[in-house]
Design a protein around this motif. Structure first.
Motif: not given
Length: 255
Positions: A29, A42, A44-45, A96, A99, A201
């Protein structure tokens, strides 16, 4: 047994399984400032730590569907700094919301209704120039409700080639120079997963919430290995700098 060559042969499954194979993946994050001072946040996985002495982290950002680089990547490279906040179960809705791909310059903190905690180190106080030409110092914001935050300085970007429409992938590496831990998530001086409840994730649109852990030490009693397993900078340096067997014996393994 399902076997396929990605991008060459069909796996025959209703959904692509690749991302569901490498799980769970911690969420990066990432918060940044644009050169004009606009805050960005934002998740990111593709995110992880890389080493611990000194600590480095990385996040990977695909290009957008229109061939543009992700805002976090542009900002981190332009300003030389970024922050990370732990994504938790209690903050899952906000993760969420942030994202969603929105126009460059939109403040995702405001959009998700998130209160800001400012970074504290001087390196994270950067000069920005607003659209009207005004110069000012601003600090990279972090998610206040997140129990753990990192302050990072940009180190490098590794660009990986990708196929259209995704295009290239930017792997951004940063050095962690400041760590914030809310004391409410500690138990006996250790971060308690049952209190932080991080989310991660999985494949498809799936996430997981981490609430349980188990311990398993590697065979043998090599103190240097155990110090590395813990990620203890102090113990690692004591042992790596010619510590005697007696000194090494004083370094307790992680409990």
């Amino acid at each position: 047994m399902v076997f396929y060559e990605p991008g060459k042969t069909d796996h025959g499954l209703p959904s692509d399984p690749f991302k569901a194979c490498v799980i769970p993946r911690p969420i990066g994050w990432i918060s940044t400032l644009s050169p004009t001072g606009a805050a960005n946040l934002a998740p990111y996985s593709q995110f992880n730590n890389l080493t611990f002495d000194p600590p480095y982290v990385m996040f990977s950002g695909n290009q957008t569907t229109t061939g543009e680089r992700k805002d976090s990547v542009r900002n981190a490279e332009s300003t030389g700094v970024f922050c990370w906040s732990l994504a938790t179960w209690d903050l899952r809705s906000e993760v969420n919301i942030t994202s969603e791909q929105v126009e460059y310059g939109v403040d995702e903190f405001e959009r998700a209704g998130l209160e800001v905690r400012d970074s504290v180190l001087d390196e994270l106080a950067i000069e920005v120039v607003s659209k009207d030409g005004k110069k000012e110092k601003k600090r990279v914001p972090m998610v206040k409700r997140s129990p753990i935050n990192f302050e990072c300085v940009y180190y490098s970007t590794l660009r990986l080639p990708g196929n259209k429409p995704m295009g290239s992938v930017d792997v951004v590496v940063g050095r962690v120079i400041g760590i914030h831990i809310d004391e409410s998530v500690l138990t006996d001086g250790r971060i308690d997963v049952a209190k932080t409840v991080p989310i991660a994730r999985c494949g498809y649109a799936q996430y997981t919430a981490v609430r349980e852990v188990f311990e398993m030490l590697p065979p043998g009693s090599n103190p240097l290995l155990l110090a590395g397993l813990e990620g203890s900078v102090k113990k690692h340096r004591i042992l790596a700098n010619g510590a005697t067997e007696e000194d090494a014996g004083k370094v307790e393994p992680p409990k």
